[in-house]
Design an enzyme around this catalytic site. Structure first.
Site, PDB file in Angstrom:
ATOM      1  N   LEU A  60     -31.062  54.735  13.365  1.00 24.91           N
ATOM      2  CA  LEU A  60     -30.282  53.557  12.997  1.00 24.91           C
ATOM      3  C   LEU A  60     -29.662  53.796  11.628  1.00 24.91           C
ATOM      4  CD1 LEU A  60     -32.866  50.802  14.037  1.00 24.91           C
ATOM      5  CD2 LEU A  60     -31.024  51.790  15.433  1.00 24.91           C
ATOM      6  N   ASP A  61     -28.355  54.053  11.606  1.00 21.78           N
ATOM      7  CA  ASP A  61     -27.621  54.240  10.355  1.00 21.78           C
ATOM      8  C   ASP A  61     -27.128  52.870   9.898  1.00 21.78           C
ATOM      9  OD1 ASP A  61     -27.935  57.029  10.427  1.00 21.78           O
ATOM     10  OD2 ASP A  61     -26.162  57.261  11.696  1.00 21.78           O
ATOM     11  N   VAL A  62     -27.622  52.417   8.761  1.00 21.05           N
ATOM     12  CA  VAL A  62     -27.429  51.024   8.345  1.00 21.05           C
ATOM     13  C   VAL A  62     -26.547  50.928   7.108  1.00 21.05           C
ATOM     14  CG1 VAL A  62     -28.603  48.882   7.693  1.00 21.05           C
ATOM     15  CG2 VAL A  62     -29.709  50.479   9.284  1.00 21.05           C
ATOM     16  N   TRP A 113     -24.198  51.212  12.004  1.00 19.23           N
ATOM     17  CA  TRP A 113     -22.927  51.897  12.207  1.00 19.23           C
ATOM     18  C   TRP A 113     -23.180  53.200  12.952  1.00 19.23           C
ATOM     19  CZ3 TRP A 113     -18.008  50.804   9.511  1.00 19.23           C
ATOM     20  CH2 TRP A 113     -18.009  49.547   8.882  1.00 19.23           C
ATOM     21  N   ASN A 150     -31.898  54.889   8.451  1.00 17.88           N
ATOM     22  CA  ASN A 150     -31.124  55.652   7.488  1.00 17.88           C
ATOM     23  C   ASN A 150     -30.151  54.729   6.753  1.00 17.88           C
ATOM     24  OD1 ASN A 150     -29.850  57.668   6.061  1.00 17.88           O
ATOM     25  ND2 ASN A 150     -28.806  58.559   7.826  1.00 17.88           N
TER      26      ASN A 150
END
Length: 263
Positions: free
Chosen positions: A129-131, A142, A172
């Site tokens: 999970l790119d936050v 995102w 992340n």
């Protein structure tokens, strides 16, 4: 009791090892295979390798390079980048990789998590999970190397990943990527409270103290970092490093007592 893991994260761009700042301005730092050899010697707990081009370019994983990583790596290896099908995941595991990381594909089609887990086992399925935080303070996931906003909450997606059979979640922080000023501990706590999945945290580590602060806050987690393990000093000279066994033991002794009750 399980021990926290300290995990180097290697970003691959055009087959080279790079480091980014807030997912931009990729700086070439060397040969990724050579980096793996060094982390072998330093006895790293685990290794994450992310191809930051594959999904953006709409291509499949670079199986030739993955095979090289798997052949060289003497620690558990997690690979991510361009994985969109069960068949690709099975092929990667068949090459000797322990875990397959999903990001955009899992957000766009969450059933892929359970379909891959059914074939290779939940323990081998990692959801990344790119936050990124908006101007109004809202945190959203995102994809496509930070180019596409899913509009979805990282907490909701972490819960969904657990429900669908993922074995781990990697959180992340895009905002802290390459900053080396500490993890987003508030975000890590939110995910830790929302799910019992094994969790790794990435984005912002600049010292062993930052890693210790994460462990104190969240208990037994994976503390992952990129810049911290490849840069040295204020001018960011390239030097691959990793804490010695003695440094790790000292760090965990200092950090775990406060976290043990939450582990």
């Amino acid at each position: 009791m399980l021990r926290p893991r300290i995990i180097p994260c290697l970003l691959v761009h055009d087959d080279g090892l790079v480091k980014t700042v807030k997912f931009k301005d990729a700086k070439y730092v060397g040969d990724p295979i050579n980096a793996v050899k060094i982390f072998n010697e330093k006895e790293a707990d685990e290794l994450i390798v992310l191809d930051i081009d594959a999904t953006v370019q709409g291509r499949e994983p670079n199986f030739r390079l993955i095979a090289q990583f798997a052949a060289e790596c003497r620690m558990p290896l997690c690979y991510g980048g361009g994985v969109r099908t069960v068949e690709q995941a099975k092929r990667i595991i068949g090459l000797g990789v322990e875990k397959v990381a999903l990001s955009a594909a899992a957000v766009e089609d969450p059933t892929l998590i359970s379909r891959i887990a059914a074939e290779v086992g939940s323990q081998s399925v990692v959801v990344v999970l790119d936050v990124k935080t908006s101007l109004f303070g809202k945190q959203e996931v995102w994809t496509h190397n930070g180019r596409k906003n899913s509009g979805k909450s990282p907490v909701d997606l972490a819960k969904e990943a657990e429900r669908l059979g993922a074995g781990e979640v990697v959180v992340n922080s895009i905002d802290r990527d390459g900053q080396m000023k500490g993890y987003d501990l508030a975000l890590a706590r939110k995910i830790r409270e929302a799910t019992r999945l094994p969790m790794s945290v990435l984005g912002g580590a600049g010292s062993l103290q930052d890693i210790g602060a994460l462990i104190k806050d969240c208990g037994v987690v994976g503390a992952s970092a990129g810049s911290f393990f490849v840069f040295k000093g204020q001018y960011r000279a390239v030097l691959i490093s990793y804490p010695s066994p003695e440094q790790k033991d000292e760090l965990l002794r200092a950090s775990l007592p406060a976290a043990a009750a939450r582990a």
